[in-house]
Design a protein around this motif. Structure first.
Motif, PDB file in Angstrom:
ATOM      1  N   VAL A   5      -8.772 -17.900  -1.656  1.00 32.07           N
ATOM      2  CA  VAL A   5      -7.735 -16.983  -2.092  1.00 32.07           C
ATOM      3  C   VAL A   5      -8.084 -15.615  -1.558  1.00 32.07           C
ATOM      4  O   VAL A   5      -9.248 -15.244  -1.463  1.00 32.07           O
ATOM      5  CB  VAL A   5      -7.610 -16.929  -3.632  1.00 32.07           C
ATOM      6  CG1 VAL A   5      -7.019 -18.208  -4.156  1.00 32.07           C
ATOM      7  CG2 VAL A   5      -8.957 -16.663  -4.283  1.00 32.07           C
ATOM      8  N   ILE A   7      -7.952 -11.703  -2.147  1.00 28.21           N
ATOM      9  CA  ILE A   7      -7.800 -10.752  -3.230  1.00 28.21           C
ATOM     10  C   ILE A   7      -7.993  -9.355  -2.674  1.00 28.21           C
ATOM     11  O   ILE A   7      -8.901  -9.098  -1.893  1.00 28.21           O
ATOM     12  CB  ILE A   7      -8.847 -10.993  -4.343  1.00 28.21           C
ATOM     13  CG1 ILE A   7      -8.726 -12.408  -4.855  1.00 28.21           C
ATOM     14  CG2 ILE A   7      -8.663 -10.023  -5.492  1.00 28.21           C
ATOM     15  CD1 ILE A   7      -7.425 -12.741  -5.494  1.00 28.21           C
ATOM     16  N   ASP A 301       0.344 -14.534 -11.187  1.00 32.52           N
ATOM     17  CA  ASP A 301      -0.430 -15.172 -10.124  1.00 32.52           C
ATOM     18  C   ASP A 301      -1.545 -14.261  -9.628  1.00 32.52           C
ATOM     19  O   ASP A 301      -2.671 -14.710  -9.384  1.00 32.52           O
ATOM     20  CB  ASP A 301       0.486 -15.553  -8.957  1.00 32.52           C
ATOM     21  CG  ASP A 301       1.370 -16.745  -9.290  1.00 32.52           C
ATOM     22  OD1 ASP A 301       1.050 -17.452 -10.267  1.00 32.52           O
ATOM     23  OD2 ASP A 301       2.367 -16.962  -8.586  1.00 32.52           O
ATOM     24  N   GLU A 302      -1.236 -12.975  -9.477  1.00 34.89           N
ATOM     25  CA  GLU A 302      -2.247 -12.036  -9.012  1.00 34.89           C
ATOM     26  C   GLU A 302      -3.377 -11.889 -10.029  1.00 34.89           C
ATOM     27  O   GLU A 302      -4.556 -11.811  -9.665  1.00 34.89           O
ATOM     28  CB  GLU A 302      -1.613 -10.670  -8.728  1.00 34.89           C
ATOM     29  CG  GLU A 302      -0.781 -10.617  -7.463  1.00 34.89           C
ATOM     30  CD  GLU A 302       0.601 -11.230  -7.654  1.00 34.89           C
ATOM     31  OE1 GLU A 302       0.948 -11.560  -8.809  1.00 34.89           O
ATOM     32  OE2 GLU A 302       1.324 -11.365  -6.654  1.00 34.89           O
ATOM     33  N   GLU A 305      -5.543 -15.029  -9.836  1.00 37.28           N
ATOM     34  CA  GLU A 305      -6.376 -15.012  -8.634  1.00 37.28           C
ATOM     35  C   GLU A 305      -7.511 -14.002  -8.770  1.00 37.28           C
ATOM     36  O   GLU A 305      -8.652 -14.263  -8.371  1.00 37.28           O
ATOM     37  CB  GLU A 305      -5.517 -14.696  -7.410  1.00 37.28           C
ATOM     38  CG  GLU A 305      -4.584 -15.829  -7.010  1.00 37.28           C
ATOM     39  CD  GLU A 305      -3.758 -15.485  -5.790  1.00 37.28           C
ATOM     40  OE1 GLU A 305      -3.864 -14.337  -5.303  1.00 37.28           O
ATOM     41  OE2 GLU A 305      -3.013 -16.351  -5.307  1.00 37.28           O
ATOM     42  N   TYR A 308     -10.166 -15.390 -11.061  1.00 40.32           N
ATOM     43  CA  TYR A 308     -10.991 -16.389 -10.378  1.00 40.32           C
ATOM     44  C   TYR A 308     -11.930 -15.733  -9.373  1.00 40.32           C
ATOM     45  O   TYR A 308     -13.100 -16.123  -9.241  1.00 40.32           O
ATOM     46  CB  TYR A 308     -10.106 -17.409  -9.663  1.00 40.32           C
ATOM     47  CG  TYR A 308     -10.912 -18.355  -8.814  1.00 40.32           C
ATOM     48  CD1 TYR A 308     -11.707 -19.330  -9.400  1.00 40.32           C
ATOM     49  CD2 TYR A 308     -10.923 -18.228  -7.431  1.00 40.32           C
ATOM     50  CE1 TYR A 308     -12.484 -20.177  -8.629  1.00 40.32           C
ATOM     51  CE2 TYR A 308     -11.693 -19.069  -6.652  1.00 40.32           C
ATOM     52  CZ  TYR A 308     -12.471 -20.041  -7.255  1.00 40.32           C
ATOM     53  OH  TYR A 308     -13.250 -20.864  -6.484  1.00 40.32           O
ATOM     54  N   GLN A 309     -11.448 -14.718  -8.666  1.00 41.58           N
ATOM     55  CA  GLN A 309     -12.284 -14.032  -7.671  1.00 41.58           C
ATOM     56  C   GLN A 309     -13.504 -13.391  -8.329  1.00 41.58           C
ATOM     57  O   GLN A 309     -14.619 -13.434  -7.796  1.00 41.58           O
ATOM     58  CB  GLN A 309     -11.468 -12.970  -6.944  1.00 41.58           C
ATOM     59  CG  GLN A 309     -12.273 -12.189  -5.911  1.00 41.58           C
ATOM     60  CD  GLN A 309     -12.737 -13.047  -4.772  1.00 41.58           C
ATOM     61  OE1 GLN A 309     -11.925 -13.540  -3.992  1.00 41.58           O
ATOM     62  NE2 GLN A 309     -14.029 -13.261  -4.641  1.00 41.58           N
TER      63      GLN A 309
END
Length: 386
Positions: A5, A7, A301-302, A305, A308-309
């Motif tokens: 992904v 970021i 969604d951002e 992400e 998760y990052q």
């Protein structure tokens, strides 16, 4: 294995790599978990996204039409290639699953090393001469590293603020840490990575006794989806964090603001206390959750992400090389710093609702956040594909 992904985080240009000596006690920080991340999404970056989708659909239809017009013999060969591709995908999936199991196997082998690190950082044990020699750079005199302790050395236990300093040297993590958070993170003893039975991993944050919360260990678990993506890698599904047991008046994720309210009828004023969310690293343990597909949330969604990052940065950067981040040496391997752009960040405090009273002005606030009006922008950082 997890799908890549991209970021975008904010960053600042630094004249030298941060070390325990030159790392500032406070920095321009932002918080993850309270508001949407301040980076451009594809929707914001292209005003004609629908037109792009239309062109892509047209291209797909055109390709499909051209293939259907090919001779039957050629179409048969294409079908056979698709069959080979399926066989490859099956083997690729097997590879990814075995690679994930290999990661888990080596995580167990790393365990004793990380446990020894914990003992040294917390001051539970002292290093042996052999351990010290192994860590001395080539060409440096061993005798200097083994010199006798002075009185100040004997009074200092372990490595003070080891994890706090290391975290502040990882750009994406430092942006989450506020000056108030630092007081709590000074009590951080260890950060560990544990692989779970269900595909995924767990981050464990161990704290010593502190005046902020009663939890001894705070965990954040990341779960992968049962199915895999197009490239047969595990995809991030969801995350769950522990509930923090805050001590009275010690919650770093909220602030209490004293406001004046005026009665619309009598014009009399009164003061009320209103709790408001505020930026804090500890919002990390309250991750965003996926919503019903029917509910639209453009920023979700951002946020997912970004969450998760951050977990990947703990897993892939901080935990394996904590001492290098503590000294600042790890920064040489990461091109994380871009141009520093300053922009205003005006945040209006939310007014408490009351049928007859309306807010007139803020009188004072307890546990006020420090003013952070300068934010920096960073080039996209690509998540490591496992």
């Amino acid at each position: 294995m997890v799908e890549k992904v991209d970021i975008k985080n904010r960053s600042g240009k630094m004249s030298a790599a941060p070390t325990p000596q030159n790392t500032p006690s406070s920095a321009n920080n932002t918080t993850f978990g309270v508001k949407e991340p301040q980076f451009k999404t594809i929707d914001e970056g292209d005003e004609d996204l629908e037109a792009i989708d239309g062109r892509l659909d047209s291209l797909r239809n055109l390709t499909s039409q051209r293939i259907s017009e090919l001779p039957t013999s050629v179409q048969k060969r294409i079908s056979s290639l698709k069959g080979l591709q399926k066989q490859y995908s099956s083997l690729e999936l097997q590879f990814q699953r075995e690679l994930f199991e290999l990661e888990k196997t080596f995580a167990k082998k790393y365990g004793p090393l990380f446990e020894r690190r914990r003992e040294l950082v917390h001051g539970e044990k002292e290093p042996s001469e052999e351990e010290i020699k192994k860590g001395i750079p080539e060409g440096e005199e061993v005798s200097k590293a083994l010199e006798g302790k002075n009185q100040k050395d004997q009074q200092m236990k372990g490595i003070p603020e080891f994890w706090l300093t290391a975290m502040k040297n990882v750009l994406s993590l430092s942006e989450m840490i506020t000056p108030e958070d630092e007081k709590a993170l000074r009590h951080l003893i260890d950060v560990r990575l544990v692989y779970m039975e269900k595909p995924g991993f767990q981050l464990q944050f161990e704290f010593e006794e502190n005046p902020f919360f009663s939890n001894k260990v705070l965990t954040k678990s990341y779960y992968y989806l049962e199915e895999t993506g197009a490239s047969n890698v595990f995809m991030y599904g969801s995350a769950k964090g522990d509930e923090i047991q805050w001590r009275p008046n010690a919650d770093l994720t909220i602030r209490t603001v004293v406001k004046k309210q005026r009665n619309k009828n009598t014009k009399q004023t009164r003061t009320v206390k209103v709790s408001e969310p505020r930026d804090s690293f500890f919002n990390f343990f309250s991750p965003p959750q996926m919503e019903d597909e029917e509910e639209e949330n453009p920023g979700l969604d951002e946020l997912l992400e970004l969450d998760y990052q951050i977990g990947e940065d703990f897993k892939e950067k901080l935990i394996p090389r904590a001492v290098d981040w503590f000294t600042g040496e790890a920064l040489e391997d990461y091109d994380e710093f871009g141009d520093l752009d300053v922009e205003d960040d005006d945040e209006d405090a939310e007014s408490s609702s009351n049928e007859n009273f309306s807010d007139s002005e803020d009188d004072s606030s307890e546990n006020e956040d420090e003013d952070r009006t300068a934010h920096s922008k960073q080039n996209p950082a690509e998540c490591r594909q496992q």
